[in-house]
Each structure stands twice: as C-alpha cells, then as structure tokens.
Design a protein around this motif. Structure first.
Motif, PDB file in Angstrom:
ATOM      1  N   LEU A 178     -32.734 -11.552 -16.873  1.00 60.10           N
ATOM      2  CA  LEU A 178     -33.194 -10.232 -17.299  1.00 60.10           C
ATOM      3  C   LEU A 178     -34.693 -10.077 -17.038  1.00 60.10           C
ATOM      4  N   GLY A 179     -35.430 -11.187 -17.132  1.00 55.56           N
ATOM      5  CA  GLY A 179     -36.859 -11.148 -16.856  1.00 55.56           C
ATOM      6  C   GLY A 179     -37.173 -10.797 -15.415  1.00 55.56           C
ATOM      7  N   PHE A 180     -36.264 -11.165 -14.491  1.00 52.68           N
ATOM      8  CA  PHE A 180     -36.465 -10.819 -13.087  1.00 52.68           C
ATOM      9  C   PHE A 180     -36.585  -9.305 -12.895  1.00 52.68           C
ATOM     10  N   TYR A 181     -35.936  -8.558 -13.776  1.00 55.70           N
ATOM     11  CA  TYR A 181     -36.000  -7.087 -13.691  1.00 55.70           C
ATOM     12  C   TYR A 181     -37.447  -6.611 -13.707  1.00 55.70           C
ATOM     13  N   ALA A 195     -42.339 -19.116 -14.615  1.00 53.65           N
ATOM     14  CA  ALA A 195     -41.886 -20.290 -15.361  1.00 53.65           C
ATOM     15  C   ALA A 195     -42.634 -20.417 -16.685  1.00 53.65           C
ATOM     16  N   ARG A 196     -43.933 -20.154 -16.667  1.00 54.62           N
ATOM     17  CA  ARG A 196     -44.725 -20.256 -17.895  1.00 54.62           C
ATOM     18  C   ARG A 196     -44.342 -19.172 -18.895  1.00 54.62           C
ATOM     19  N   ASP A 197     -44.321 -17.924 -18.422  1.00 52.33           N
ATOM     20  CA  ASP A 197     -44.145 -16.796 -19.337  1.00 52.33           C
ATOM     21  C   ASP A 197     -42.705 -16.616 -19.811  1.00 52.33           C
ATOM     22  N   MET A 198     -41.734 -16.812 -18.925  1.00 54.12           N
ATOM     23  CA  MET A 198     -40.340 -16.524 -19.265  1.00 54.12           C
ATOM     24  C   MET A 198     -39.558 -17.736 -19.748  1.00 54.12           C
ATOM     25  N   ASP A 235     -27.895  -2.286 -13.226  1.00 56.52           N
ATOM     26  CA  ASP A 235     -28.636  -3.114 -12.279  1.00 56.52           C
ATOM     27  C   ASP A 235     -28.036  -4.511 -12.155  1.00 56.52           C
ATOM     28  N   THR A 236     -28.434  -5.206 -11.107  1.00 59.10           N
ATOM     29  CA  THR A 236     -27.924  -6.548 -10.812  1.00 59.10           C
ATOM     30  C   THR A 236     -28.223  -7.526 -11.931  1.00 59.10           C
ATOM     31  N   TYR A 237     -29.415  -7.461 -12.484  1.00 63.28           N
ATOM     32  CA  TYR A 237     -29.817  -8.449 -13.486  1.00 63.28           C
ATOM     33  C   TYR A 237     -29.005  -8.304 -14.774  1.00 63.28           C
ATOM     34  N   ARG A 253     -31.632 -13.842  -3.954  1.00 67.94           N
ATOM     35  CA  ARG A 253     -32.788 -14.341  -4.697  1.00 67.94           C
ATOM     36  C   ARG A 253     -32.343 -15.123  -5.930  1.00 67.94           C
ATOM     37  N   LEU A 254     -31.319 -14.620  -6.630  1.00 71.87           N
ATOM     38  CA  LEU A 254     -30.827 -15.314  -7.824  1.00 71.87           C
ATOM     39  C   LEU A 254     -30.102 -16.602  -7.461  1.00 71.87           C
ATOM     40  N   ILE A 255     -29.311 -16.584  -6.382  1.00 74.69           N
ATOM     41  CA  ILE A 255     -28.636 -17.813  -5.940  1.00 74.69           C
ATOM     42  C   ILE A 255     -29.671 -18.912  -5.685  1.00 74.69           C
ATOM     43  N   ALA A 256     -30.763 -18.538  -5.022  1.00 71.35           N
ATOM     44  CA  ALA A 256     -31.809 -19.513  -4.699  1.00 71.35           C
ATOM     45  C   ALA A 256     -32.573 -19.976  -5.932  1.00 71.35           C
ATOM     46  N   ALA A 257     -32.780 -19.065  -6.892  1.00 71.43           N
ATOM     47  CA  ALA A 257     -33.613 -19.365  -8.060  1.00 71.43           C
ATOM     48  C   ALA A 257     -32.859 -20.055  -9.186  1.00 71.43           C
ATOM     49  N   PHE A 258     -31.538 -19.955  -9.216  1.00 75.64           N
ATOM     50  CA  PHE A 258     -30.776 -20.480 -10.356  1.00 75.64           C
ATOM     51  C   PHE A 258     -31.019 -21.963 -10.632  1.00 75.64           C
ATOM     52  N   PRO A 259     -31.106 -22.852  -9.613  1.00 78.59           N
ATOM     53  CA  PRO A 259     -31.396 -24.257  -9.944  1.00 78.59           C
ATOM     54  C   PRO A 259     -32.696 -24.425 -10.721  1.00 78.59           C
TER      55      PRO A 259
END
Length: 455
Positions: A155-158, A134-137, A265-267, A178-184
């Motif tokens: 893209l940062g998740f990559y 959260a801080r860096d991206m 890739d997915t991201y 992981r993305l479904i959970a993290a999107f909010p």
C-alpha cells in the motif's frame, strides 16, 4: 453521570457487545440446503462453482465419465504447459525457472533467450526500492507478522507512484512487474525488522544483487554470510515456480479478480490478496505441518515403526494429540484427490536436498506419514474423494532444510504467487466490465420499528 473512564469500562463494554453479537447463534444449517446455497462456492460433490473463465492456470483432478466425477492423478497447467514439463525443462538445464515462469504467466508464451534476458534486466531495475522506502515503510514500522508488513509496504508503494490509479494495461503491467521484483526485499526486510525490534537481534540488511536470480537473492539477503549451495537455491526456485499459480479459483487469486473488478488500483488489489493468503486455511498451512512433525518426532521413538506411527496419527485424527484439531496437516486438498502434482515434483527434489543435508531419516518419516495418513483418514471419515499429500506437506520440510525461519514460510508463498495474482489482475482488466457481486439471501424475519423510549 455514568463513569466512562478506565480499562474496566472498556473490557465490560466489549464483553457485553460480544454477547449481543453472538446471542442469536449461527444461521440454521438446514436453510443452506433449503435455498441450495453453495457454501464456499462449492457443489456438494466438491467441485467448485463455475464463476469465470481464465487462460492462465488449470487445475485438473478429475474426469466426467457417464455423468460421474472420476478422480485422476492431479495436473497443474500454466498457460497450457504442464508443470512437470516446465520444471523438468529448467531443472535439467541447470538454470533457474521462476523468472521464466513469471514471464509465461504474464504474457502467455515461453520467452526465447533474448526475451528472457531482457525480462531479467527489467526485474533487476525494479528490484531497487524507492529512496528511504525501507527506512520509512518497513524499519520504522516493524510488524509482528511479516505478511501484514508486506501488505502495508505494498500500500505504501501507492504514495511513491506518480500515477497509481491508472488502470491502463501498460501502467498496471509496470506496477505488477515492479512488485514481483520488489517482493523478496519487502519480505526479507520485514523479517529483519521483526527480529530486530521484537527479537532483540542485530539489524543488518543487504541489497539484492542484480546478477542473481530472485531465489538466490532471497537466500543472499536472509543469510548473514550470503552463502548458499546451488542445490539450495535451485530447490527454492522450484518451490517458487510450483506456488506461482493455481487457477483463478484459489482464494487469493479470486480475491484479486473480485477487488480488481471494482476498478481499484493495483496496490489495493495485491494487498487484499496478501490478506487472503495470510489466513491459515490458505497460505499458512505449512507452518502447521512443521509443528505437527515436531510433535510426532517427540512422541514416536521409532520413526519407521508403522504400527507406532499409525497409532499416533490415529490419535491426531481423533483430537487426542498435537493441537486437538483432528487434522493431519498437509494431507488432503480441496481439488486434488489422487495426487497433488506440486507435491510430487517437490518430493523428488526434496529427497536430493535431504541427502545433501544428512536428513534422509527425516525424509523417510515424511514419506511414511504420506503413505499411512490417507489410509487412516479413509477409515475414520466419510469423504467423497480420496486424499493425498498436498504441496504444503513437503514445502515446509524444504524450507526447514533451507534454514528459512518459520515466519518466512507464508511470505515465500506470497513472493511466488504475486506472479499469478498479477496475471489474474491483468486478465480481469482485459476481460472485465462487470463488478463481481455474488448473491446472499437474507433469512431474518421482518421486524416492526420500536421507538427508543419504548425499547
């Protein structure tokens, strides 16, 4: 030597290059008919050009009767289940439905109680962002547009993934869940960074709570006091379900198929889908609905006066009012004609929230515009099918009643549609093999090369 320094050179050069880019003008429109080009991948009667098969979502809006396309009330079907039945099921049970819907889209079957509980727990595990993410991206690189911020975060998740290019089903499924959970969190934190760095507001971020649904966590993280009513949370959850999937032919899901077909890739695939959804012709339409109704309320003294309201809608259609585009936003859809089933479901429950919020008169205004606009459009325009309110017509009103900031409207769409994108990515991998590559015909004449000193 030429003077290449200064802002003036840059601006002049860009103006000149822009003139070079546009001097030939658009391609002759008659050529599209001559070569039978399916512009927008659509036939002349409005039907989409068939480019693939899917088992995920079905958009049903017409039947063929003796060779003629006959419009019927719209239906939206997820994995064989009618959206009306799905929504009624979890709404009448007084429970949240988005997680269940995501499970259905990903795996093709409705979960039993234990399967749903296990899936909830897996989403809870994946809600936590990587350390310092959260801080860096997000916080250190605030974006003026939340959708762009989300795309950069995806893209940062990559960089945080130990095996990002593995396109095995197991690994892609893990990445997608992981993305479904993290999107909010990606959406809310991007918004909070935006309001802090570009709006001078206090920066306070909250971690998602594992015992809450994704819809509840959105409201929990967005609101400083964490408070929301159950009706608010359930209506937001319903909106997420209604936006989760819309067949493989919608622009962003098709983009997911196209990009996935390259083997990337997915991201990269999901970031591309976010870029598609950001466009105002796709995911940003509910912004315009809210702005249009604000304009109507400023210019109409009696919201229920049909004559006065019809006259103003006429002015909007004739490009004399609002944004001069000639569009009555939220009315009409590329596929649906008689009705958009998502709008029908959302309207029913939006009336309940309007009553809770004391906004019955505003709801009646929406209903009146929904009634009058198709009649006015039919009088002025030659259209091959009827028009009706689409999901954007009521979703913006619902988000406004939930006090969601305008900047979050399209991101809310994205954190719902990620479920459908994920299902389509996996389906493309399972059934793919060929890169998706449609044809374009070149229509410029051949030219002889001219040496540099002779030009």
């Amino acid at each position: 030597m030429e003077n290449y320094e200064g802002k003036q050179f840059e601006e002049t050069m860009l103006d000149n290059l822009c003139d070079l880019t546009t001097k030939k003008g658009p391609i002759d429109q008659e050529l599209y008919s001559k070569y039978e080009v399916k512009r927008g991948l659509r036939d002349l009667d409005g039907r989409g050009v068939l480019v693939g098969l899917t088992e995920i979502g079905e958009v049903h809006s017409y039947i063929i009767d003796e060779g003629e396309m006959v419009p019927v009330p719209g239906r939206l079907i997820y994995r064989g289940y009618d959206i009306d039945d799905l929504a009624r099921g979890f709404m009448e049970d007084n429970r949240f439905g988005f997680e269940e819907t995501a499970y259905l889209l990903l795996f093709g079957d409705l979960p039993n109680k234990q399967e749903l509980l296990d899936f909830h727990h897996l989403l809870d595990i994946y809600q936590k962002l990587p350390d310092n993410f959260a801080r860096d991206m997000i916080l250190n690189l605030p974006s003026k547009d939340i959708m762009n911020g989300m795309a950069r975060s995806v893209l940062g998740f990559y960089s945080y993934d130990s095996n990002p290019d593995d396109t095995s089903i197991r690994n892609v499924l893990k990445q997608c869940i992981r993305l479904i959970a993290a999107f909010p969190s990606l959406a809310v934190y991007s918004y909070q960074a935006y309001t802090h760095y570009h709006g001078n507001e206090s920066l306070v971020i909250h971690s998602p709570q594992p015992e809450l649904s994704l819809a509840e966590n959105i409201l929990y993280m967005l609101r400083p006091n964490h408070k929301y009513t159950q009706l608010e949370a359930r209506l937001l959850d319903l909106a997420l379900v209604l936006h989760a999937e819309h067949g493989g032919g919608n622009n962003s899901s098709f983009v997911t198929h196209v990009v996935t077909s390259t083997g990337t890739d997915t991201y990269s695939a999901i970031a591309s889908a976010l870029g598609s959804l950001k466009g105002p012709k796709h995911g940003g339409a509910n912004h315009k609905v809210i702005q249009m109704f604000h304009d109507i309320k400023e210019n109409i003294s009696d919201w229920q006066d049909e004559e006065q309201l019809s006259a103003y809608l006429n002015r909007i259609l004739l490009k004399e009012a609002f944004d001069r585009s000639g569009l009555i936003y939220g009315i009409g859809h590329a596929v649906y004609s008689i009705s958009d089933p998502r709008a029908m479901v959302l309207k029913h429950y939006a009336s309940k929230l309007a009553a809770e919020k004391g906004l019955e008169n505003e709801f009646k205004l929406y209903a009146k515009v929904e009634e009058l606009a198709p009649q006015i459009i039919a009088k002025h325009m030659k259209i091959y099918k009827g028009v009706s309110a689409n999901v954007d017509f009521y979703s913006g009103f619902v988000y406004q009643m939930l006090n969601l900031p305008l900047e979050m409207f399209t991101p809310i769409f994205a954190l719902s549609r990620i479920a459908g994108w994920s299902a389509h990515r996996i389906e493309e991998i399972v059934n793919g093999g060929k890169i998706i590559r449609p044809a374009y015909k070149n229509v410029i004449p051949r030219q002889a090369y001219v040496p540099l000193n002779e030009r």
